[in-house]
Motif scaffolding. Sequence first.
Motif, PDB file in Angstrom:
ATOM      1  N   TRP A  31      -4.613   8.039  -3.665  1.00  0.00           N
ATOM      2  CA  TRP A  31      -5.518   9.161  -3.893  1.00  0.00           C
ATOM      3  C   TRP A  31      -5.448   9.631  -5.346  1.00  0.00           C
ATOM      4  O   TRP A  31      -4.355   9.794  -5.908  1.00  0.00           O
ATOM      5  CB  TRP A  31      -5.145  10.350  -3.011  1.00  0.00           C
ATOM      6  CG  TRP A  31      -5.346  10.130  -1.547  1.00  0.00           C
ATOM      7  CD1 TRP A  31      -6.373   9.480  -0.943  1.00  0.00           C
ATOM      8  CD2 TRP A  31      -4.479  10.580  -0.489  1.00  0.00           C
ATOM      9  NE1 TRP A  31      -6.220   9.495   0.428  1.00  0.00           N
ATOM     10  CE2 TRP A  31      -5.071  10.164   0.731  1.00  0.00           C
ATOM     11  CE3 TRP A  31      -3.288  11.296  -0.460  1.00  0.00           C
ATOM     12  CZ2 TRP A  31      -4.498  10.438   1.962  1.00  0.00           C
ATOM     13  CZ3 TRP A  31      -2.713  11.575   0.772  1.00  0.00           C
ATOM     14  CH2 TRP A  31      -3.313  11.141   1.968  1.00  0.00           C
TER      15      TRP A  31
ATOM     16  N   ALA B 154       2.304   9.380   1.152  1.00  0.00           N
ATOM     17  CA  ALA B 154       0.924   9.043   1.515  1.00  0.00           C
ATOM     18  C   ALA B 154       0.070   8.839   0.267  1.00  0.00           C
ATOM     19  O   ALA B 154      -0.788   7.945   0.233  1.00  0.00           O
ATOM     20  CB  ALA B 154       0.334  10.151   2.392  1.00  0.00           C
ATOM     21  N   LYS B 155       0.297   9.638  -0.765  1.00  0.00           N
ATOM     22  CA  LYS B 155      -0.457   9.476  -2.019  1.00  0.00           C
ATOM     23  C   LYS B 155      -0.199   8.095  -2.625  1.00  0.00           C
ATOM     24  O   LYS B 155      -1.119   7.411  -3.092  1.00  0.00           O
ATOM     25  CB  LYS B 155      -0.069  10.564  -3.013  1.00  0.00           C
ATOM     26  CG  LYS B 155      -0.816  10.481  -4.355  1.00  0.00           C
ATOM     27  CD  LYS B 155      -0.339  11.548  -5.319  1.00  0.00           C
ATOM     28  CE  LYS B 155      -1.197  11.585  -6.582  1.00  0.00           C
ATOM     29  NZ  LYS B 155      -1.200  10.320  -7.323  1.00  0.00           N
TER      30      LYS B 155
ATOM     31  N   LEU C 133       0.776   5.384  -1.045  1.00  0.00           N
ATOM     32  CA  LEU C 133       0.251   4.327  -0.184  1.00  0.00           C
ATOM     33  C   LEU C 133      -1.280   4.262  -0.228  1.00  0.00           C
ATOM     34  O   LEU C 133      -1.860   3.181  -0.211  1.00  0.00           O
ATOM     35  CB  LEU C 133       0.719   4.547   1.261  1.00  0.00           C
ATOM     36  CG  LEU C 133       2.218   4.385   1.520  1.00  0.00           C
ATOM     37  CD1 LEU C 133       2.552   4.742   2.965  1.00  0.00           C
ATOM     38  CD2 LEU C 133       2.665   2.954   1.225  1.00  0.00           C
ATOM     39  N   CYS C 134      -1.915   5.446  -0.307  1.00  0.00           N
ATOM     40  CA  CYS C 134      -3.381   5.494  -0.239  1.00  0.00           C
ATOM     41  C   CYS C 134      -4.044   5.491  -1.607  1.00  0.00           C
ATOM     42  O   CYS C 134      -5.262   5.262  -1.700  1.00  0.00           O
ATOM     43  CB  CYS C 134      -3.829   6.740   0.532  1.00  0.00           C
ATOM     44  SG  CYS C 134      -3.254   6.789   2.241  1.00  0.00           S
TER      45      CYS C 134
ATOM     46  N   THR D 291     -11.701  12.464   7.120  1.00  0.00           N
ATOM     47  CA  THR D 291     -10.662  13.149   6.348  1.00  0.00           C
ATOM     48  C   THR D 291     -10.475  14.581   6.835  1.00  0.00           C
ATOM     49  O   THR D 291      -9.339  15.060   6.977  1.00  0.00           O
ATOM     50  CB  THR D 291     -11.010  13.153   4.853  1.00  0.00           C
ATOM     51  OG1 THR D 291     -11.174  11.813   4.408  1.00  0.00           O
ATOM     52  CG2 THR D 291      -9.914  13.821   4.035  1.00  0.00           C
TER      53      THR D 291
END
Length: 303
Positions: free
Chosen positions: A89, A83-84, A86-87, A219
């Motif tokens: 962050w 997820a990190k 892809l996003c 979030t």
Amino acid sequence: MIDLLLALWPLFALIVGGYALRRWDFPGDAFWPAAERLNYFILFPALLFSSLASAPLDNPALPRLAMAVMFGLGLAWLALLLAKRLCGWPAGRFGAITQGILRFNTYLGLAAVASLFGKEGLTLAALMLALMVPTVNVMSVWALTAERGVSLRSLLLPVLKNPLIFACVAGALVNLSGLGLPGGTDRLLGLLAAASLPLGLLCVGAALRPQELAGEVPTLAWNCALRLLAMPLLAFAAARIVGLPPMESGVLVLFFALPTAPTAYVLTRQLGGDSHLMAGIITLQTLLAAGSLLLVLLMLGAA
């Protein structure tokens, strides 16, 4: 359901009581940091040490319990890393999100386990903590510092200095040595341990920051859903895969259903993470856990 309510409501009443006392400035602002330090360095380690010093370490389900713990944490960690990527962050935000999903409120967990499963469940929980606390601490520190470069020393030092880890290891060594707790030592540790969980829950309430809930609603919502609902489902699946007995499954699922740890806020501030987001996650998860824990335990009992 009535039995679950009777077991859980006193725990959340203590959390609410801690919040109210802090708002009323009683017994004063200086009390709460001192109480947290006393609990973290003395009372709570006494509980873990005494639980493990007399634990039945020959339980044949323990290796499977360890496998289920590491499987659940490992799968969640891999999903967070994906997820990190892809996003995109930044580390400060990723660290807060990671702690919101992986860390757990130990005081609430042990208090709930003691209420629902008694001394045998408390022993299983203490053994789980010996695995979960160092693993989650390393993951949290890495998540907050990876972009700046992280050394092995900076990863392991917080674990080696953690009094909870020291208490778990020392208790297990005393158990394996066969020395036991002679000369009234068990009674002394029992008195210290008895004060730990009520004081810890009061401190959890005192640390809540409702003013930090503004501005990050989406979030906060999905982070809470993942921690309070998806993580216990993952733990339940892991328990089924490795064939855990009912009590071990219950303790595992309960710990994966807990809200995140209030100490995550301190770590996030120390390492330059998004402390505003972290405070909001801690507060909302703790508030929602009063209902989500009941829901998860009811589903577990029906499964």
